[in-house]
Design a protein around this motif. Sequence first.
Motif, PDB file in Angstrom:
ATOM      1  N   ILE B 736       0.814  -1.208   0.000  1.00 44.81           N
ATOM      2  CA  ILE B 736       0.000   0.000   0.000  1.00 44.81           C
ATOM      3  C   ILE B 736       0.852   1.263   0.000  1.00 44.81           C
ATOM      4  O   ILE B 736       0.342   2.359   0.149  1.00 44.81           O
ATOM      5  CB  ILE B 736      -0.975   0.017   1.204  1.00 44.81           C
ATOM      6  N   THR B 779      -5.331  12.287  -2.794  1.00 45.26           N
ATOM      7  CA  THR B 779      -5.088  11.102  -3.603  1.00 45.26           C
ATOM      8  C   THR B 779      -6.300  10.895  -4.508  1.00 45.26           C
ATOM      9  O   THR B 779      -7.422  10.851  -4.026  1.00 45.26           O
ATOM     10  CB  THR B 779      -4.897   9.868  -2.704  1.00 45.26           C
ATOM     11  N   TYR B 795      -5.952   3.572  -7.104  1.00 49.73           N
ATOM     12  CA  TYR B 795      -4.972   4.599  -6.738  1.00 49.73           C
ATOM     13  C   TYR B 795      -3.581   4.020  -6.928  1.00 49.73           C
ATOM     14  O   TYR B 795      -3.313   2.910  -6.474  1.00 49.73           O
ATOM     15  CB  TYR B 795      -5.139   4.992  -5.264  1.00 49.73           C
ATOM     16  N   SER B 796      -2.705   4.757  -7.596  1.00 50.07           N
ATOM     17  CA  SER B 796      -1.364   4.190  -7.772  1.00 50.07           C
ATOM     18  C   SER B 796      -0.339   4.845  -6.859  1.00 50.07           C
ATOM     19  O   SER B 796       0.759   4.349  -6.685  1.00 50.07           O
ATOM     20  CB  SER B 796      -0.917   4.325  -9.230  1.00 50.07           C
ATOM     21  N   GLY B 797      -0.672   5.978  -6.262  1.00 44.17           N
ATOM     22  CA  GLY B 797       0.292   6.623  -5.368  1.00 44.17           C
ATOM     23  C   GLY B 797      -0.448   7.281  -4.228  1.00 44.17           C
ATOM     24  O   GLY B 797      -1.627   7.021  -4.022  1.00 44.17           O
ATOM     25  N   LYS B 798       0.254   8.091  -3.489  1.00 48.90           N
ATOM     26  CA  LYS B 798      -0.408   8.788  -2.399  1.00 48.90           C
ATOM     27  C   LYS B 798      -0.151  10.282  -2.514  1.00 48.90           C
ATOM     28  O   LYS B 798       0.971  10.709  -2.778  1.00 48.90           O
ATOM     29  CB  LYS B 798       0.113   8.261  -1.059  1.00 48.90           C
TER      30      LYS B 798
END
Lengths: 287, 878
Positions: B736, B779, B795-798
């Motif tokens: 995550i 995000t 979601y690929s990032g934060k």
Amino acid sequence: MKNIILSLTLISLFIGCKEVIDLDLPYNNPRLVVVGIFSNQNEPCTITLTKTVKYNYTYNLNNSNFVENATVVIKDNEGNSDILTEQTPGTYITNPMNLTGVIGKAYSIEITTEDGEIWVSEPEIMKPVAGIESMYFERYPDERDEEMPELYKYSVFLDWHEPENETNYYLREISFFWRGEWQKQFGWNSVFNDKYINGADVIKDVLIDRHSGNSDFMVKLHQYSLTPDAYKFWNLVHQQVHRANENSTNAMVPLYGNVYKQNSPNEHALGYFQVSAVDETILHIDH
Amino acid sequence: MTKLKKTIILTLIITINLINSENIYAQQNELNKIVLLNKHEYDIKSLLSFMIVDIGINLSYNNNLVKKNQTIKFNIKQYTVKQILTELAKQANIDYVVKDGIIVLKVKPKLSRFTVSGTVKDSQTGETIPYATIALKGGQNGTVSNKFGFYSLTIPEGEKEITFSYIGYQNQDIKLDINKNIEKNIELSPIEHGIKEVIVKSENSLETIDRRLTKLDMKTMKELPNAIGEPDLLRSMEFLPGVTNIAEIGGGLTVRGGGMDQNLILLDEAIVYNSSHMAGFFSVFNSDVIKDVKIYKGDIPANFGGRLSSVMDITQKEGNMRSFHANGSIGLISSKLGLEGPIIKDKASFNLSFRRSYVDMFFDYLPDKFYVDLAAVDINFYDINAKVNYKINNKNRIYLSAYQGHDILNFEDYNQEYGNMTSTLRYNHIFNSKLFSNTSIIYSKYEMIDGESDVEGLNDWEDLIGLEHYQLKNEFSYYLSKNKIKFGFDAIYRKFYPGELRRLNENDSKNDLKLPKQQALESAIHLSDQISIGKKIKLDLGIRYSMFHYLGDEEIFNYQPGVPRNINTITDTVNYKNNELIQFYDNIEPRINLKFELDERNFIKLSYNKTAQYIHLISNTITPSPYNMWKPCNNNIKPSVGQQFSLGYFTTLFKNTTDVSLEAFYRKDKNIIEVKPGGDIVLNRTLDADLVDGQGKAYGIELLISKKRGRNTSTLSYTYIRSLRKVDPLYLQERIYSYDYYPSDYDIPHKLSFLYTFNATPRTAFSVNFTFMSGRTLTLPDGQYIYFKTLMPYYSGKNQHRLPSFHRLNISYAVQSKKNKYRKWKGSWVFALYNVYARNNAYSIYIKGKRGASRNTEAIKYSILGSIVPSISYSFKF
């Protein structure tokens, strides 16, 4: 339960305002999505393979971006395996004659896509699940709505025993029999652990509490066991979709499952290859 | 030192030829004899021997009096012997007496230094004034009174004039003949309807000797526009550079990119564990009882510790020592009433204040908006502040202060109550004019109970969390002429109640659940010294040694090292007996602050700080929440340690009317604790498994320009601050996180705020303030997919996106009643428009499944305020 309440901050009660907005977001690298539960029920299990699409893309039945022509194999830890059959494009089913889930055994999946990429999962152990002893309902007038005294509410309750051993994790899935078939109500899914009920004889556990409809209908409950990892995954699914609110941004993170590329283990697929024991209970509700 | 220098200089100069008798002739009268000097520099010994031998002056001196090669400077002209002797006294510390017609040279007696000390007080109320400036006229010497109004200034003997000053008070000049240690208590008169200072009294005001103070002016604060109908302390802090309020109203404060829990908030020295009411709507600080607020951002003095980002030191008023007064205010959603007065005139006084909100009264008239029956909702809070103090004599004084706050939130089946309580007993003792001590015994507590009931009462439960805090601290200040030494100790024993769930129906088959109480001792010793080096350099060296003992009895979990902590990696559990040491941590925390004065108006400041934090706020929201759970470090969770460097340039412009400061900082924090996404913070026995360790870094520049005098005052501040975090690499396995630094929830790069106040007459104030900030991090999905018929955002990032920029304009007009000697009642109105152009600033944007359509999500923008908010409040005093 509490998370929902906490997020209903005071401000949202009287002056906060919410509006739906349009977001046009860039779309990068499509990713493989693995969806499926391998259970101990003696019926075919379905594994669906798709790829992510652009945010706000409108799905219809034919364009779910299915991954077709893959070879999907489910194996247990004793060397048994089953090559799944592609029933419809992107949907693969098991043959219970070849492989059925047994509690205590570990299962893994191996997916070879058309272009030769191999995706695998770590073995997941099939944990036992506590069964429902009885499922029943009560109907009562909805006292809160004084203007419509004829309105009724009904509650569906469960009695069951939660085993007192290590921490158990559960997924509950509710289906209604409607238009001649069982329709799963995914918005009603719940994911929980035995923190508050460990070892208890759970009496009158509220499953459903809602306004009454006009006709008889049937409710089916699937109670699944989850591994700790699968619980964590489902919990985040719930946070990201069902419990999303103005304060839940902490949960908005990449959510990858247990399936990864064999030659690049840091590259994970979305979705989860879930291995669960299941308990099924059906209740008929008279109007 | 100076003699040594002269010797060195001497070796560099050419030898002087004194034997030139043609230029020198003598007269009869010894002291009036005239000597013609034709060189700029003379060797003293040669000069004296020349005066005796060649001119025949009756002069006697001991050979040891003059050092070899010691020189003296003259202009080329005729001197009387008396003038030469005066120069000798001035330049070489050689004095003379005339005895029986003979001039006898001797060592000039050194000037003695004496100490002036005492207490600075308000002339009307008799309350002490903390942080007043005490400066010697025409010199660099000066000091500030301490928190309790005590000051001590050591200066050379002689007739001196000393100026006492403080914001909002008339300066007072006192002439003193300093020939012994003097005790001098001073009373300053407040400026009644005067021109106010800017709200932010920054550390760069050159009159302020202790440069690191940043103060808020309470008077100005009360006239600022606000959305809730009363001044709010924490919200006013957003005018300080480097301090940002994350959300429009329900604000958590971030200081220099640090987390909400990294601010040490003290009310009369007691830690306030939850500083907000009504989920952040109000702060717990009733502005009517606040006497003084100080904020330390980067350079935290060694006597404070336990948090990484900042210290907000808030002092309550003690109460008028001379006469009884009442004050209060009536606002739309809350009202206040306060009483103060003497118990024994000029000896003991009290201050008592009560505040109550009644926001829920209006709920009956609001439309049902969020599927909640608003008429059945109760939301309110109250606050009580009380303080008494007793001056036993000039050397001993006792203060007792207390605060209690309580919030109630009831809607439908859910109810919640929470509140803080603090109490502080302090004893000030003045040992002598140079040594001051303060001893405090402190108790603080936070408690929250929430509960839910269903129709049948079967599933009724309540849940409790909280903590208790017992503290003993002692601090000495020792004032020397060029040093101010502070030392002391501090010990806090805390009991944490991480959660207890009680089933309220005896037929309920489910379990009660009680997480074990945790206990810990946090203690520290500290020493600091403010040293003046020459006239230009002030060095504040401090060191704090902090310790943390995590104690049993408890059953604790051990986790497998080298892999992420989660429920699968628990290796074993260990039982500890009561008060048995489970884990010990310690840190040496240097605090260095160097100020270099370029000239009277310009200085540079350099500082380095190390701080350690042993308790963490466990929260999955970024704004304050009543579910305010503090967790001590233990065998799994390490203390957070922060280091910060800062460099600042401070100046005043336009005839000392405008302060300008530019500061840059870089900070790095390790062992930052965050809740894992989806982590369970409620009644979780294995909470450590749901926490992740990470690192943080932040850097930025802060510019502040404030015009502080005149009928127009204004403050402009601009900051550029980045705040980044990353999780420890081993947590990558949890699927995550990404390894790299990502912008933290507190990353708000640009912030500009402007505050302008115009005093058309002394009793009116018109003020405008404007804030612009970059939007908060956010995000958002990079795609979407279907998981069991549910549309999931991917979601690929934060925190890769941002909310739209935040900006808001507020105006207010404050008017006070006419000044009238015979009327005791003083009223003042504040009319305000908050969010003048009705900007709909986003608090967050989130993606959520559409109601009743599982294959559809929608993006929802949530704003706290979307409209202009007018408010009127009336406050009075008599």
